[in-house]
Design an enzyme around this catalytic site. Structure first.
Site, short mmCIF file in Angstrom:
data_model
loop_
_atom_site.label_atom_id
_atom_site.label_comp_id
_atom_site.label_asym_id
_atom_site.label_seq_id
_atom_site.Cartn_x
_atom_site.Cartn_y
_atom_site.Cartn_z
N GLY A 76 0.78 -1.23 0.00
CA GLY A 76 0.00 0.00 0.00
C GLY A 76 0.81 1.27 0.00
O GLY A 76 0.24 2.36 0.15
N THR A 77 2.13 1.18 -0.16
CA THR A 77 2.96 2.39 -0.09
C THR A 77 3.10 3.08 -1.44
O THR A 77 3.64 4.19 -1.49
CB THR A 77 4.35 2.06 0.46
OG1 THR A 77 4.90 0.95 -0.26
CG2 THR A 77 4.28 1.72 1.93
N THR B 177 3.24 0.13 -7.14
CA THR B 177 2.59 0.00 -8.45
C THR B 177 2.19 1.36 -9.01
O THR B 177 2.23 1.59 -10.22
CB THR B 177 1.36 -0.91 -8.33
OG1 THR B 177 1.74 -2.14 -7.73
CG2 THR B 177 0.75 -1.19 -9.69
N HIS C 194 -11.66 -2.06 32.65
CA HIS C 194 -10.51 -2.47 31.83
C HIS C 194 -10.00 -1.30 30.99
O HIS C 194 -8.80 -1.00 31.00
CB HIS C 194 -10.92 -3.65 30.93
CG HIS C 194 -9.80 -4.24 30.17
ND1 HIS C 194 -9.28 -5.48 30.43
CD2 HIS C 194 -9.07 -3.77 29.11
CE1 HIS C 194 -8.29 -5.75 29.59
NE2 HIS C 194 -8.17 -4.73 28.77
N GLU C 195 -10.91 -0.64 30.28
CA GLU C 195 -10.51 0.48 29.44
C GLU C 195 -10.04 1.67 30.28
O GLU C 195 -9.11 2.38 29.90
CB GLU C 195 -11.67 0.90 28.53
CG GLU C 195 -12.14 -0.18 27.57
CD GLU C 195 -11.04 -0.69 26.66
OE1 GLU C 195 -10.09 0.07 26.39
OE2 GLU C 195 -11.12 -1.85 26.22
#
Length: 667
Positions: free
Chosen positions: A239-240, A243, A459-460
């Site tokens: 994805g950089t 192409t 938890h969060e």
């Protein structure tokens, strides 16, 4: 009066199917005409035959023994009778030979003969009874060769399908299966991509621009004794824009551009891959100077001699050998440049990577904050955005995003704005788009019990509290207990873009990651399965510290990381069993120390942790401002200016966007 340009329509193209159709028509016509099917011969029955015979109307009966048929010929007097009017007329087409007036199928020959003989004796008739056999040579011949015709026809059809063609095209013929499947870029008909469409990637773009310049002005470089590079390999994460760079080269270069994938060389037939390589370079040399682009070259460029346990001849290796010879071997034409792209350079063959084949390796890395802003500018061109949209803010809030990720963010933001029936895409739409991509789709209708919801909230809140209190932990942006994707809750952070990481920074991140489980232990004195993703993350970090980066005192300055990828094919570890036990012990000690540290931080701030969790249960989503009201201003926060540079004074707020998340999977 103007002339009509369509008065001379194009003639239909010749097709081999016309010949097949003509042959079929001739065979059918021969069958019809040869057998007398168009004459006036009628079928009759045995009872009618006996009646005609008693009336003296029959001059001859010809019995065909092999087909159990009898042909009946009438006398001239009988043809004048009205009862035989239908068979007395002349046939539609003239026939060679005498044509019978009637034909019938009899059953048992003996009974048929006895009946005829009996009627002849009773009526004193001189009717001739004769015997004969008939053979349909054409029918027998067709029945004999029909199986072979079917087999050959099916074989030709399958070969055409496997060669990738349908009809009479170049790729459809059976003997063209070894031809190259490369597509020749046509700048007049194909969509043209220029270097202006490639944002960021300055270093990589500069390299490929020079390659284009080589082909446009070769004398500029060869006059000084230099040689044009034979190949360039684009390497980088997915994805950089590898192409995309190749498409820009195709659009900018005024030379023929051949584009294909590495998998296009692979075929089930032996020798086809090597044949296609030869044909590809032959076409390129005929049109030189030219560029060949091979996408995902690792499909054929994988290192030879690995995983070949059978000892058989590998078709992929033959294809690679032919590619190596064409790129730099006897008779190589220097006017053909090969571009290739892969995100797995570590598995490529060393012979393919050497100078003289791929002279340049261009690393296409993930974009930095400045390049991300340029990529946003490119992808926002077709999107109607609000005038107040701050691209610096979006670029600063998307660390680690590739060009493809940013394009996806822009598209999702446009879809979200359209879903809300807005006239323009706003900042909030982009925030929602990033939430959607990073965290997944919201599932507000997911059934969660009050006890589970309380556990998730604490938890969060534990993640948020520990990260807020540690200097090197990533700054918190948002916490939510709304289920997204497979997670029951999430905490979004804005990680700092670092080039090097120190042990203290990694330990703080591990401690913040373990803050969720530590909060469950502090509040409920019991733990749950909701910390699976947290444990997976810290285990990988701790193992990397010990075995990859050499950041552990007991193991020392050693690394067991092999950048060449050779260890992927090994059957043994690069260390002894005693060292393996030490590594496991040090990883466990490292993680447990940070877990105890997280518990200590939460014990000291238990009252604030409770307030934060209660507010999270009430609102379901809280932001940085809510934490500042509870804990006060975070002294470790860094503030950036419009250019993404760090500022010394904390006078600008940079909250609001999720980019790195801790999720609790529903196990």
């Amino acid at each position: 009066m103007a002339k009509d340009n369509n008065t001379n329509p194009k003639k239909p193209k010749f097709s081999s199917w016309w010949i097949y159709g003509l042959i079929l028509v001739l065979v059918i016509a021969f069958q019809l005409f040869g057998s007398g099917n168009l004459s006036n011969t009628k079928k009759t029955t045995t009872s009618e035959l006996q009646e005609y015979l008693r009336n003296g109307d029959i001059s001859k009966i010809l019995i065909i023994t092999n087909t159990r048929q009898a042909k009946v010929f009438l006398t001239d007097e009988a043809l004048q009778k009205g009862v035989h009017k239908d068979v007395s007329e002349k046939p539609f087409l003239p026939s060679s030979g005498i044509v019978p007036q009637y034909i019938l199928d009899y059953g048992d020959l003996q009974n048929f003969e006895n009946e005829i003989k009996k009627i002849k004796q009773e009526n004193n008739l001189d009717t001739i009874v004769d015997y004969d056999t008939e053979s349909n040579y054409l029918g027998d011949f067709l029945l004999g060769i029909l199986p072979f015709i079917l087999i050959i026809g099916i074989w030709i059809y399958l070969m055409r399908r496997m060669s990738g063609g349908g009809g009479g095209g170049a790729g459809g013929q059976i003997f063209n299966i070894g031809k190259s499947k490369a597509k020749l870029f046509d700048e007049k008909t194909d969509t043209r991509t220029s270097f202006k469409d490639v944002a960021g990637l300055e270093g990589a773009k500069e390299e490929v621009e020079e390659i284009v310049d080589f082909l446009r002005n070769p004398d500029k470089y060869t006059s000084l004794g230099g040689k044009i590079p034979k190949g360039a390999l684009l390497v980088g994460p997915p994805g950089t824009g590898k192409t995309l760079l190749a498409k820009a080269v195709a659009g900018e270069a005024k030379v023929p551009f051949f584009s294909l994938s590495g998998s296009d060389f692979v075929e089930m037939f032996v020798g086809v891959g090597a044949s296609r390589v030869r044909d590809l370079f032959k076409q390129a040399k005929d049109k030189s100077p030219a560029i060949i682009f091979i996408d995902e070259i690792d499909a054929i460029g994988r290192a030879r001699g690995k995983n070949n346990f059978t000892g058989s001849n590998d078709e992929r290796e033959n294809t690679l050998n032919q590619l190596l010879t064409e790129m730099d071997g006897f008779g190589t034409n220097t006017n053909v440049i090969v571009l290739a792209a892969t995100n797995r350079a570590d598995v490529l063959d060393k012979a393919l990577m050497r100078a003289g084949r791929f002279d340049r390796q261009i690393y296409v890395d993930l974009p930095d904050i400045r390049e991300r802003k340029e990529i946003f500018e490119v992808h926002l061109r077709p999107i109607k955005t609000a005038e107040t949209l701050d691209l610096d803010f979006l670029a600063r809030q998307t660390p680690g995003f590739s060009g493809a990720d940013i394009a996806n963010v822009c598209n999702e933001a446009a879809l979200i704005a359209a879903r809300k029936e807005k006239k323009a895409v706003t900042k909030q739409d982009f925030l929602d788009a990033v939430d959607r991509i990073v965290g997944g789709l919201e599932k507000k209708n997911k059934i969660i019990t009050p006890g589970e919801k309380k556990t998730i909230a604490y938890h969060e809140a534990g993640h948020a509290t520990v990260s807020w209190m540690l200097e090197h932990a990533s700054p918190l942006v948002k916490v939510t207990i709304v289920p997204r994707g497979q997670s029951l809750g999430a905490a979004w952070y804005l990680p700092e873009e670092r080039l090097i990481v120190r042990p203290a920074q990694m330990k703080d991140e591990m401690c913040a990651t373990l803050g969720g489980r530590a909060a469950e232990k502090v509040i409920f004195n019991q733990i749950s399965t909701g910390a699976l993703s947290d444990l997976e993350k810290v285990t990988k970090q701790a193992r990397a510290m010990v075995t990859v980066y050499g950041l552990n005192d007991k193991i020392g300055n050693l690394t067991y990381y092999d950048s060449s990828g050779q260890t992927d094919y090994g059957f043994s570890k690069p260390y002894s069993e005693d060292t393996a036990q030490k590594i496991d012990r040090e990883i466990s000690i490292l993680i447990e120390d940070q877990y105890k540290r997280a518990i200590e931080v939460l014990e000291e701030n238990k009252d604030k942790l409770t307030i934060l969790a209660e507010r999270l249960l009430e609102k379901e989503v809280i932001f940085k401002e809510d934490l500042e009201k509870i804990f006060g201003k975070r002294p470790f926060d860094k503030v950036f200016d419009k250019k993404g540079q760090e500022k010394l004074s904390n006078d600008e707020d940079t909250n609001d966007l999720p980019l790195e998340e801790e999720t609790e999977e529903n196990k």
